[in-house]
Design an enzyme around this catalytic site. Structure first.
Site, PDB file in Angstrom:
ATOM      1  N   ARG A  16      93.554 -10.750   3.540  1.00  0.00           N
ATOM      2  CA  ARG A  16      93.506  -9.296   3.131  1.00  0.00           C
ATOM      3  C   ARG A  16      93.152  -8.447   3.885  1.00  0.00           C
ATOM      4  O   ARG A  16      92.813  -7.102   4.189  1.00  0.00           O
ATOM      5  CB  ARG A  16      91.343  -9.041   2.833  1.00  0.00           C
ATOM      6  CG  ARG A  16      90.593 -10.269   2.017  1.00  0.00           C
ATOM      7  CD  ARG A  16      89.938  -9.748   1.753  1.00  0.00           C
ATOM      8  NE  ARG A  16      88.915 -10.107   2.694  1.00  0.00           N
ATOM      9  CZ  ARG A  16      87.819 -10.003   3.433  1.00  0.00           C
ATOM     10  NH1 ARG A  16      87.398  -9.542   2.367  1.00  0.00           N
ATOM     11  NH2 ARG A  16      87.207 -10.525   4.368  1.00  0.00           N
ATOM     12  N   LYS A  19      94.160  -4.609   2.086  1.00  0.00           N
ATOM     13  CA  LYS A  19      92.543  -4.267   1.949  1.00  0.00           C
ATOM     14  C   LYS A  19      91.893  -3.496   3.051  1.00  0.00           C
ATOM     15  O   LYS A  19      91.568  -1.880   3.227  1.00  0.00           O
ATOM     16  CB  LYS A  19      91.360  -5.444   1.490  1.00  0.00           C
ATOM     17  CG  LYS A  19      90.610  -4.756   1.664  1.00  0.00           C
ATOM     18  CD  LYS A  19      89.208  -5.761   1.481  1.00  0.00           C
ATOM     19  CE  LYS A  19      87.495  -5.237   2.110  1.00  0.00           C
ATOM     20  NZ  LYS A  19      87.464  -4.677   0.820  1.00  0.00           N
ATOM     21  N   GLU A 473      69.649  -5.144  -2.267  1.00  0.00           N
ATOM     22  CA  GLU A 473      70.179  -6.654  -2.299  1.00  0.00           C
ATOM     23  C   GLU A 473      70.885  -6.702  -0.773  1.00  0.00           C
ATOM     24  O   GLU A 473      71.596  -7.229  -1.420  1.00  0.00           O
ATOM     25  CB  GLU A 473      71.378  -6.153  -3.501  1.00  0.00           C
ATOM     26  CG  GLU A 473      70.678  -6.846  -4.676  1.00  0.00           C
ATOM     27  CD  GLU A 473      71.678  -6.485  -5.842  1.00  0.00           C
ATOM     28  OE1 GLU A 473      72.901  -6.408  -5.994  1.00  0.00           O
ATOM     29  OE2 GLU A 473      71.543  -6.347  -7.891  1.00  0.00           O
ATOM     30  N   ARG A 504      89.203  -3.856  -3.617  1.00  0.00           N
ATOM     31  CA  ARG A 504      88.038  -4.180  -3.567  1.00  0.00           C
ATOM     32  C   ARG A 504      88.233  -5.916  -4.659  1.00  0.00           C
ATOM     33  O   ARG A 504      88.862  -5.874  -4.672  1.00  0.00           O
ATOM     34  CB  ARG A 504      87.021  -3.938  -4.584  1.00  0.00           C
ATOM     35  CG  ARG A 504      85.560  -4.916  -5.568  1.00  0.00           C
ATOM     36  CD  ARG A 504      84.932  -4.420  -4.487  1.00  0.00           C
ATOM     37  NE  ARG A 504      83.629  -4.797  -4.880  1.00  0.00           N
ATOM     38  CZ  ARG A 504      82.752  -5.978  -4.477  1.00  0.00           C
ATOM     39  NH1 ARG A 504      82.762  -6.659  -3.267  1.00  0.00           N
ATOM     40  NH2 ARG A 504      81.947  -6.679  -5.192  1.00  0.00           N
ATOM     41  N   CYS A 505      88.126  -6.755  -3.949  1.00  0.00           N
ATOM     42  CA  CYS A 505      87.289  -8.456  -3.226  1.00  0.00           C
ATOM     43  C   CYS A 505      86.588  -8.584  -3.446  1.00  0.00           C
ATOM     44  O   CYS A 505      86.185  -8.382  -3.234  1.00  0.00           O
ATOM     45  CB  CYS A 505      89.041  -8.744  -2.732  1.00  0.00           C
ATOM     46  SG  CYS A 505      90.348  -7.845  -1.154  1.00  0.00           S
ATOM     47  N   TRP A 550      82.494 -15.392 -13.340  1.00  0.00           N
ATOM     48  CA  TRP A 550      83.223 -14.848 -12.128  1.00  0.00           C
ATOM     49  C   TRP A 550      83.203 -16.341 -10.680  1.00  0.00           C
ATOM     50  O   TRP A 550      83.650 -15.835  -9.566  1.00  0.00           O
ATOM     51  CB  TRP A 550      82.331 -13.717 -11.872  1.00  0.00           C
ATOM     52  CG  TRP A 550      82.745 -12.301 -11.947  1.00  0.00           C
ATOM     53  CD1 TRP A 550      83.122 -12.378 -13.338  1.00  0.00           C
ATOM     54  CD2 TRP A 550      82.214 -11.478 -12.496  1.00  0.00           C
ATOM     55  NE1 TRP A 550      83.728 -11.705 -14.305  1.00  0.00           N
ATOM     56  CE2 TRP A 550      82.296 -10.655 -13.304  1.00  0.00           C
ATOM     57  CE3 TRP A 550      80.861 -10.976 -11.555  1.00  0.00           C
ATOM     58  CZ2 TRP A 550      82.072  -8.760 -13.247  1.00  0.00           C
ATOM     59  CZ3 TRP A 550      80.771  -9.226 -11.526  1.00  0.00           C
ATOM     60  CH2 TRP A 550      81.470  -9.218 -12.915  1.00  0.00           C
ATOM     61  N   GLU A 594      84.464 -10.331 -20.615  1.00  0.00           N
ATOM     62  CA  GLU A 594      85.825 -10.629 -19.825  1.00  0.00           C
ATOM     63  C   GLU A 594      85.576 -12.214 -20.364  1.00  0.00           C
ATOM     64  O   GLU A 594      86.914 -12.710 -20.903  1.00  0.00           O
ATOM     65  CB  GLU A 594      86.016 -10.879 -19.002  1.00  0.00           C
ATOM     66  CG  GLU A 594      85.169 -10.931 -17.650  1.00  0.00           C
ATOM     67  CD  GLU A 594      85.522 -10.878 -16.667  1.00  0.00           C
ATOM     68  OE1 GLU A 594      84.931 -11.379 -15.630  1.00  0.00           O
ATOM     69  OE2 GLU A 594      85.491  -9.486 -16.787  1.00  0.00           O
ATOM     70  N   HIS A 685      82.875   4.829  -8.300  1.00  0.00           N
ATOM     71  CA  HIS A 685      83.640   3.894  -7.477  1.00  0.00           C
ATOM     72  C   HIS A 685      84.525   4.634  -6.827  1.00  0.00           C
ATOM     73  O   HIS A 685      85.805   4.745  -7.246  1.00  0.00           O
ATOM     74  CB  HIS A 685      84.872   2.707  -8.463  1.00  0.00           C
ATOM     75  CG  HIS A 685      84.146   1.559  -9.349  1.00  0.00           C
ATOM     76  ND1 HIS A 685      83.568   1.989 -10.636  1.00  0.00           N
ATOM     77  CD2 HIS A 685      84.152   0.802  -9.150  1.00  0.00           C
ATOM     78  CE1 HIS A 685      83.174   0.978 -10.860  1.00  0.00           C
ATOM     79  NE2 HIS A 685      83.429   0.293 -10.016  1.00  0.00           N
TER      80      HIS A 685
END
Length: 751
Positions: A16, A19, A473, A504-505, A550, A594, A685
């Site tokens: 990454r 990122k 969370e 975003r990963c 996902w 999706e 976002h």
């Protein structure tokens, strides 16, 4: 001999690197020249991996600082008017203004709309066209990457999104197809530039050929590609993926292109049809390695299937992954802690290159590859048994019966305010999580940290004045990965990262066996948070369809069977939350859309089990327990019936980046959402903080189309990726906006 190539490679870096560089640049910690160096290193490593695997070409143009569709928008001058005001001095910062609404230079602005790339979890930035759209060509970045690859000794195959797919992906107040005559000359000019740069082949992606296209879109292909034909231009490889071509297969092979790629993983039955449809000398590229899963390919079976084809086609047969490897992790060699018995079953992008090399060598030598005994994926969903278990497992009371009981219990005001679930994951929290995983702190110390984070989140929400709280969370690394770690039947990786959007990963868990819940997963934290406040605290779960979509799924059983296993586990969790006194339970399904097959004729079978599994999770709760769900950016209009069938008491949706256009499908009236709805009124976002007046204006617009008694007020999505400073101000403005509109509504009612 068959040749090998790929349609695209991950651009985040094996660890990454991109990122981290992007986020450092956005924070002002990295210069643009340093960012360019990181990008160049990622491209070099990607090209070297392809060369070492013996690929005929390296793919160029699949790299993007944020998104490949945005690359094309800037290349063709598709920049909405709002971005021309207060523009940044550099192309790079203007690029990030379009993507994020903010860059190190230039004024903040509303970011481009974002939605899912076909049926994947990748988000692209939607091109915005208008009726007077004029296109211009600025191909400097692509030509520079071609020259960069050549200078390093790599033969380049540039990849472009085809003109029809690019227009189809956009949105416009006018007819998108009507813009095609203005766009095609620039594509032709670009191909000429690539020819002058010495490019032999150009890959041109037209995945919309796998969709149910209107006839006028289908008819536009022949004339468009005839216009792109040049005697001196590069040869064109038309690439399709994600879906069978069906009625569009003859069309694809009839176009004046020198090669066609089909997704042989999604449509193995179309291989013989493609062979029959190809013109003399036309290359047939077969995607035989799954570009969207991490299991090793059963190469022996493909060798047997392809040997007669290679004898017939020779070097006109190209072998590839089914689609771009953007949707797979980068390199299995980075998984130092993965047990050997798990590693030997997996293949990341780097290993998929090696699989192509192995298959190519086996076809050339005739030496048979050993079979691994893995059965092929089921040809059908095999849903009969699943549907039988799901049948009649709905909540017995209707929404009209449940709603007054829920209001009596919760005592919420008109326009109740809440958030979607997660709060910022601070650097300290991430550090504590790392320390726990490496054994530097005990489980007791870790839990104490989590309790402190939850208590702080509850305290902040009470100060802000939110009506329905969440625990934040803090214990979750990711909304799917967390549950994968709590359930039996999953493989968990350390570096299986995949790009979702921009920097975003996500790290999808891998479904490797039957799924069971050994113990409660969220009850402790929700009970603790509820004990800190008199306001209702939502219990937060990820839904069964999203956990499935996902994750990297099994290939030996139908997806519906895995989904039902997840639903059984979540149903037990829902009942435990209810027993713990939690009055609102949110079961998020952002990935429902999706997972929908790209062909409409296949939708019904999917929704039968997907909707059924969601309803199964909450089928046994009491009527006074309020069930919420959440969905992300998507084309909701085409699946509205399924969303209504979920029968969630409250649905929240991402809508701010679409300027609330997505809300049209949910508006009251025939075909709208009959229960309660919370359209996201600001974009999480983007780092931009919404003004109170802006939020008031949006809420006033919303109450014109949705009854105030059914309208919730919330951000677009979870706040995990944001900073507390911006979150606090944004939520305060949101709460104050809701109070202002609420007061105005009360005055009107009194009058």
């Amino acid at each position: 001999m068959a040749k090998t190539h790929i349609l695209g490679y991950p651009r985040i870096g094996a660890r990454r690197e991109l990122k981290r560089a992007l986020e450092s640049y956005w924070r002002g910690e990295l210069s643009s020249s340093q960012l360019y160096e990181v990008g160049a290193a990622v491209r070099r490593d990607n090209w070297r991996a392809q060369e070492q695997a013996g690929l005929e070409f390296v793919t160029v143009g699949d790299f993007a600082w944020y998104d490949q569709v945005l690359n094309h928008s800037l290349m063709f001058g598709v920049v909405p008017q709002r971005f021309t005001r207060g523009a940044a001095d550099t192309k790079l910062d203007q690029y990030f203004r379009l993507a994020r609404g903010r860059a190190p230079a230039g004024e903040p602005v509303a970011a481009s709309a974002m939605t899912k790339w076909f049926d994947t979890n990748y988000h692209y930035l939607v091109p915005e066209f208008d009726a007077t759209q004029e296109f211009t060509l600025d191909s400097e970045w692509l030509l520079a990457e071609v020259a960069e690859a050549r200078a390093q000794g790599f033969p380049p195959k540039p990849v472009l999104i085809g003109p029809l797919t690019y227009l189809w992906l956009g949105r416009s107040g006018a007819d998108r197809l009507g813009l095609l005559p203005r766009l095609l000359p620039l594509y032709r000019e670009l191909l000429q530039q690539l020819a002058e740069a010495g490019v032999e082949w150009v890959q041109i992606d037209e995945p919309i050929l796998g969709l149910d296209l209107e006839e006028r879109w289908r008819q536009a292909f022949a004339a468009s590609y005839e216009q792109l034909r040049t005697d001196a231009g590069p040869q064109l490889l038309l690439a399709t993926y994600f879906s069978p071509l069906r009625e569009n297969l003859p069309l694809a092979f009839s176009l004046p292109v020198q090669g066609v790629h089909i997704d042989a993983v999604r449509a193995p039955g179309e291989i013989d049809l493609a062979v029959a449809a190809r013109s003399q000398g036309q290359v047939l590229s077969l995607g035989v390695v799954n570009g969207r899963n991490v299991w090793r390919t059963e190469l022996a079976g493909w060798q047997q299937r392809l040997e007669p084809l290679e004898r017939e086609l020779g070097d006109a047969l190209w072998l590839s992954a089914s689609c771009s490897l953007l949707h797979c992790p980068v390199d299995l060699e980075t998984e130092a802690d993965l047990p050997a018995e798990q590693r030997q079953r997996l293949a990341y992008s780097r290993q998929k290159l090696e699989e192509l090399q192995t298959l190519q060598a086996a076809l050339a030598s005739g030496q048979l590859l050993p079979g691994d005994g893995k059965s092929e994926s089921p040809d059908t969903h095999g849903d009969t048994g699943v549907l039988a278990e799901l049948r009649d497992s709905w909540r017995p009371q209707s929404y009209a019966e449940r709603a007054p009981l829920q209001q009596q219990r919760l005592q919420l005001p008109v326009l109740p305010t809440t958030t979607i679930g997660s709060f910022p994951q601070t650097g300290l929290l991430r550090q504590v999580r790392r320390q726990f995983r490496t054994g530097e702190i005990s489980e007791q110390e870790y839990r104490q940290h989590l309790r402190a984070e939850i208590a702080e989140a509850v305290r902040r929400q009470e100060i802000l004045g939110l009506d329905v709280l969440v625990h934040g969370e803090a214990e979750r690394n990711d909304m799917v990965e967390y549950f994968g770690e709590q359930l039996d039947g999953f493989i968990h990786t350390g570096n299986g990262w995949v790009q979702s959007y921009g920097s975003r990963c996500v790290k999808p868990p891998i479904i490797a066996g039957d799924i069971r819940r050994p113990q409660p997963m969220t009850v402790e934290w929700s009970r603790y948070a509820q004990g800190l406040t008199k306001k209702p605290v939502k219990g937060m779960l990820t839904g069964p369809v999203t956990i499935l979509n996902w994750s990297f799924p099994r290939e030996d059983i139908p997806r519906s069977a895995s989904c039902l296993q997840i639903a059984r586990a979540l149903r037990d969790e829902v009942l435990d939350l209810e027993a713990a006194g939690i009055g609102i339970i949110q079961i998020d399904e952002p990935a429902l859309r999706e997972g929908v097959p790209l062909r409409e004729s296949d939708h019904g079978a999917y929704f039968d089990w997907a909707v059924g599994c969601f309803r199964y999770t909450c089928s046994a709760v009491r009527p006074e327990t309020q069930v919420h769900t959440h969905m992300c950016y998507s084309n909701f209009n085409t699946i509205m019936d399924a969303i209504v069938a979920l029968d969630a008491d409250v649905i929240t949706i991402e809508s701010a980046r679409s300027d609330l256009r997505l809300l049209e499908a949910f508006a009251s009236g025939d075909g709208g959402y009959p229960n309660e709805i919370g359209p996201g009124i600001y974009d999480i976002h983007s780092p931009n903080v919404p003004e109170r007046a802006e939020l008031v204006a949006r809420l006033r617009k919303l109450v014109e189309v949705i009854p105030a008694k059914k309208l919730w007020v919330n951000p677009d999505c979870g706040l995990k990726t944001r900073e507390w400073a911006e979150v606090g101000t944004s939520l305060l403005n949101m709460v104050e906006a809701a109070r202002e509109v609420r007061t105005a509504l009360e005055i009107v009612d009194i009058a």
